[in-house]
Design a protein around this motif. Structure first.
Motif, PDB file in Angstrom:
ATOM      1  N   PHE A  66       0.853  -1.197   0.000  1.00 12.91           N
ATOM      2  CA  PHE A  66       0.000   0.000   0.000  1.00 12.91           C
ATOM      3  C   PHE A  66       0.890   1.249   0.000  1.00 12.91           C
ATOM      4  O   PHE A  66       0.891   2.070   0.921  1.00 12.91           O
ATOM      5  CB  PHE A  66      -0.958  -0.019   1.198  1.00 12.91           C
ATOM      6  N   GLU A  68       0.998   3.989  -1.500  1.00 12.77           N
ATOM      7  CA  GLU A  68       0.489   5.362  -1.508  1.00 12.77           C
ATOM      8  C   GLU A  68       0.720   6.059  -0.172  1.00 12.77           C
ATOM      9  O   GLU A  68       0.969   7.265  -0.123  1.00 12.77           O
ATOM     10  CB  GLU A  68      -1.014   5.371  -1.798  1.00 12.77           C
ATOM     11  N   ARG A 134      -4.320   7.633  11.767  1.00 15.94           N
ATOM     12  CA  ARG A 134      -2.954   7.566  11.246  1.00 15.94           C
ATOM     13  C   ARG A 134      -2.312   8.948  11.066  1.00 15.94           C
ATOM     14  O   ARG A 134      -1.103   9.093  11.143  1.00 15.94           O
ATOM     15  CB  ARG A 134      -2.950   6.859   9.889  1.00 15.94           C
ATOM     16  N   LEU A 163     -10.977   4.556   7.481  1.00 16.30           N
ATOM     17  CA  LEU A 163      -9.554   4.461   7.820  1.00 16.30           C
ATOM     18  C   LEU A 163      -8.810   5.720   7.362  1.00 16.30           C
ATOM     19  O   LEU A 163      -8.122   6.377   8.136  1.00 16.30           O
ATOM     20  CB  LEU A 163      -8.955   3.214   7.139  1.00 16.30           C
ATOM     21  N   THR A 167     -10.535   6.679   1.680  1.00 13.88           N
ATOM     22  CA  THR A 167     -11.401   5.501   1.772  1.00 13.88           C
ATOM     23  C   THR A 167     -12.831   5.944   1.479  1.00 13.88           C
ATOM     24  O   THR A 167     -13.643   5.169   0.973  1.00 13.88           O
ATOM     25  CB  THR A 167     -11.360   4.900   3.203  1.00 13.88           C
ATOM     26  N   CYS A 251      -4.474   3.162  -2.968  1.00  9.97           N
ATOM     27  CA  CYS A 251      -3.417   2.777  -2.011  1.00  9.97           C
ATOM     28  C   CYS A 251      -2.259   2.043  -2.668  1.00  9.97           C
ATOM     29  O   CYS A 251      -1.158   2.012  -2.133  1.00  9.97           O
ATOM     30  CB  CYS A 251      -3.970   1.851  -0.940  1.00  9.97           C
TER      31      CYS A 251
HETATM   32  C1  CIR Z   1      -3.251  -0.408   6.693  1.00  3.20           C
HETATM   33  O1  CIR Z   1      -4.074  -0.604   7.596  1.00  3.20           O
HETATM   34  O2  CIR Z   1      -2.382   0.449   6.770  1.00  3.20           O
HETATM   35  C2  CIR Z   1      -3.321  -1.285   5.463  1.00  3.20           C
HETATM   36  N1  CIR Z   1      -3.792  -2.574   5.823  1.00  3.20           N
HETATM   37  C3  CIR Z   1      -4.233  -0.659   4.426  1.00  3.20           C
HETATM   38  C4  CIR Z   1      -3.741   0.654   3.919  1.00  3.20           C
HETATM   39  C5  CIR Z   1      -4.661   1.247   2.911  1.00  3.20           C
HETATM   40  N2  CIR Z   1      -4.112   2.428   2.361  1.00  3.20           N
HETATM   41  C6  CIR Z   1      -4.831   3.465   1.948  1.00  3.20           C
HETATM   42  O3  CIR Z   1      -6.049   3.506   2.179  1.00  3.20           O
HETATM   43  N3  CIR Z   1      -4.179   4.474   1.391  1.00  3.20           N
END
Ligand code: CIR
Length: 256
Positions: A66, A68, A134, A163, A167, A251
């Motif tokens: 991921f 990005e 995050r 998240l 998203t 991502c």
């Molecule tokens: C995470 O929780 O960081 C990864 N499993 C998924 C990240 C997804 N990234 C995004 O939406 N840019």
């Protein structure tokens, strides 16, 4: 004016991806299928005119595909982020060197600031920054200061249900905003033409505009129809195995 993208960077998933962070409750991803889907994703980027650099898998970091989240590529500079999840923090290690091949100016988000670039949505020279689990206020402020140094701008957006900011919404250029859930009635997005996503298709809010074509995750017919009706060429891309780790289409690449 819409941005023209020429290149993308992706990172192969590793077999360790099955241990990635997930709240999706969709089971563990199938690594073999994920690799096939990753290949198709790369082909879709190429169909949009991008030259794609493929980085090797990082087994020490289950979520590193991921990519990005670890950098933001603007027309003026690249910014290496400071990811908010401790298991992902080391993913940034080589990014400066990798980006130095294409960017004269490289900036960094530093502690105590944290930022995942999945929280950053570009609209022309303005960048909306989601304050999420995050991305903290300090990380967003650092990013705004960097953007302003290069004559761009940024603003903070609160969020509770998703998240990352992207998203729940995606900018499709031409003032069209794909929007779902908590973002549908938000005042800061009032002036956009909104394409509303049905609650049962919420995952498709993370669709990806590249050079006039919109990549849409496979299996979301109402969203696909609405994007087509808005006048876009579309490519459906199956990313079911990445969805199991809360990841979407944007991502999986850096585009610039
Ligand atoms: C995470 O929780 O960081 C990864 N499993 C998924 C990240 C997804 N990234 C995004 O939406 N840019």
């Amino acid at each position: 004016m819409e941005r023209i993208f020429k290149k993308a960077i992706v990172r192969r998933p590793s077999s360790e991806m099955v241990n990635g962070i997930s709240n999706a409750n969709l089971g563990k991803p199938d690594f073999k299928i994920a690799l096939e889907q990753h290949n198709s994703y790369i082909k879709s980027l190429e169909m949009c005119g991008l030259e794609v650099k493929v980085l090797p898998a990082l087994t020490a970091f289950p979520d590193a595909t991921f990519i990005e989240d670890v950098s933001l590529c603007t027309p003026e500079c690249a910014i290496v982020t400071n990811p908010g999840a401790s298991s992902r923090n080391g993913e940034t290690a080589e990014m400066k060197t990798i980006l130095a091949a294409d960017f004269m100016a490289i900036e960094e988000i530093t502690s105590p600031g944290t930022l995942d670039a999945g929280d950053v949505m570009m609209v022309g020279s303005h960048y909306y920054i989601g304050l999420s689990e995050r991305t903290n206020d300090e990380g967003a402020s650092q990013l705004i200061a960097i953007l302003e140094k290069y004559r761009m701008s940024g603003s903070k957006v609160s969020l509770n249900e998703v998240l990352h900011l992207k998203t729940g919404l995606s900018y499709l250029e031409h003032n069209n905003l794909l929007v779902s859930g908590e973002f549908i009635d938000r005042q800061e997005f009032e002036s956009f033409k909104k394409i509303e996503i049905l609650p049962e298709e919420a995952y498709a809010a993370n669709s990806l505009w590249i050079n006039g074509t919109v990549l849409v995750p496979k299996g979301f017919p109402d969203t696909l129809t609405k994007i087509k009706e808005a006048g876009y060429k579309t490519i459906e891309v199956d990313v079911s195995e990445f969805r199991k780790l809360d990841g979407g289409l944007s991502c999986l690449s850096l585009r610039y």
